[in-house]
Design an enzyme around this catalytic site. Sequence first.
Site, PDB file in Angstrom:
ATOM      1  N   TYR A 110       0.900  -1.117  -0.164  1.00 20.79           N
ATOM      2  CA  TYR A 110      -0.109  -0.050   0.049  1.00 20.79           C
ATOM      3  C   TYR A 110       1.013   1.171   0.051  1.00 20.79           C
ATOM      4  O   TYR A 110       1.821   1.399   0.808  1.00 20.79           O
ATOM      5  CB  TYR A 110      -0.943   0.169   1.224  1.00 20.79           C
ATOM      6  CG  TYR A 110      -1.654   1.299   1.447  1.00 20.79           C
ATOM      7  CD1 TYR A 110      -2.950   1.675   0.769  1.00 20.79           C
ATOM      8  CD2 TYR A 110      -1.066   2.374   1.972  1.00 20.79           C
ATOM      9  CE1 TYR A 110      -3.500   2.590   0.893  1.00 20.79           C
ATOM     10  CE2 TYR A 110      -1.786   3.748   2.133  1.00 20.79           C
ATOM     11  CZ  TYR A 110      -2.938   3.869   1.566  1.00 20.79           C
ATOM     12  OH  TYR A 110      -3.791   4.962   1.744  1.00 20.79           O
ATOM     13  N   GLU A 168      -3.627   7.524  -3.676  1.00 17.99           N
ATOM     14  CA  GLU A 168      -3.107   6.219  -3.437  1.00 17.99           C
ATOM     15  C   GLU A 168      -3.032   5.102  -4.331  1.00 17.99           C
ATOM     16  O   GLU A 168      -3.834   5.291  -5.148  1.00 17.99           O
ATOM     17  CB  GLU A 168      -3.953   5.666  -2.078  1.00 17.99           C
ATOM     18  CG  GLU A 168      -5.418   5.322  -2.473  1.00 17.99           C
ATOM     19  CD  GLU A 168      -6.238   4.835  -1.182  1.00 17.99           C
ATOM     20  OE1 GLU A 168      -5.742   5.035  -0.126  1.00 17.99           O
ATOM     21  OE2 GLU A 168      -7.085   3.976  -1.446  1.00 17.99           O
TER      22      GLU A 168
END
Length: 388
Positions: free
Chosen positions: A108, A197
């Site tokens: 991530y 993101e």
Amino acid sequence: MKVHEYQARQILADAGVPVPPGHVVESVEQAEKAFAKIGGRVVVKAQVFAGGRGKAGFVKLCDNLDQVREAARFMLSNRMVSKQTGPESIEVKKLLLASAVDIEHEYYVGIVVDRARNCPAMMVSKEGGVEIEEVAARDPKAIVREWLHPHLGLQRFQALRLVDSLGLTDKEQVKAAVKTLNGLADVFQKYDCSLAEINPLVRTPAGEILAIDAKVNFDDNALFRHSQIAELHDPSEENPNEVRAKKADLSYIALDGNIGCLVNGAGLAMATMDIIKLHGGEPANFLDVGGSVTKENAIEAFRIILSDPKVKGVLVNIFGGIAKCDTIAEALIAAAREVGFKVPVVVRLEGTNVERAKELLKEASIDALVPATDLTDAAAKVCKTVAA
């Protein structure tokens, strides 16, 4: 402002982030043609402003044309239900077909604005592919952060430190990961993002580092600086009343209650919703008409509030300053006659020209308009009326 995944992927690719090729389609026939161009194994993903697509069955791996056709037909003919959409679900109008990637590990990477430190914070985790909130709740130490200088951005030592925390040691993989982090940071600062993101960022068995999913949100207040980003806006994915309110320079957010709110000033609007809750009611919306509201804008605000079938009553709470109370009173009377009030509208006015406003409301003699002496009285009356 939100954009779709396929748009976010393109923005990142333009910034040098490695992204697998893909095509956006709006029909089964277009999906068939896209598959022919891509070839091999593909992933079909619904393009909606909501998470939980995989669990809802709206992300499918396909090995052949029949599977692509079946996945596209299912997604375009069924509404998606997930934790984020709620039971009302969401319509799928676009799909992304992209080359499938063999995954050895998922990571991530994300950037948000840290309000406490007044600067962007980049976060990485070895646990990608899942909601980062779940990771943070389960194991906060699994998320490593670096705070970025507002002007200098992501520094090389910070990027290397973040990549090291991901456990990457191969020279080429480290180089690719640093390039990805720099690209994400550049996008965040260049376009005034509120969120950027990549989840997941993956390492393939061949050692490639690829961004296979992306999410980018932009600060609405900075869109005037980025016309090319503003053009990506898809109003069909938003609440129609919120789009309508934006055109009228009104700040409107739909909620789940049955008491409509018309207030001038964000702080006063928050206090109004709080006192409604205190008296046992549930706000149906946040609506701030602003300090310089006009009669036309106020009438449009009523049209928006009353178009919500859940609304059983309305609380008008105006503290007159720039927006004078008599202007609001005239708007109330005009709205009652033009729009028609089929639910009670409790009115609390205070401030500039309040006495004149009260006279106008009294002279209009409209049964649906219920005067209140103060905010507490207004909240109590509207909650009692709705509960009756």
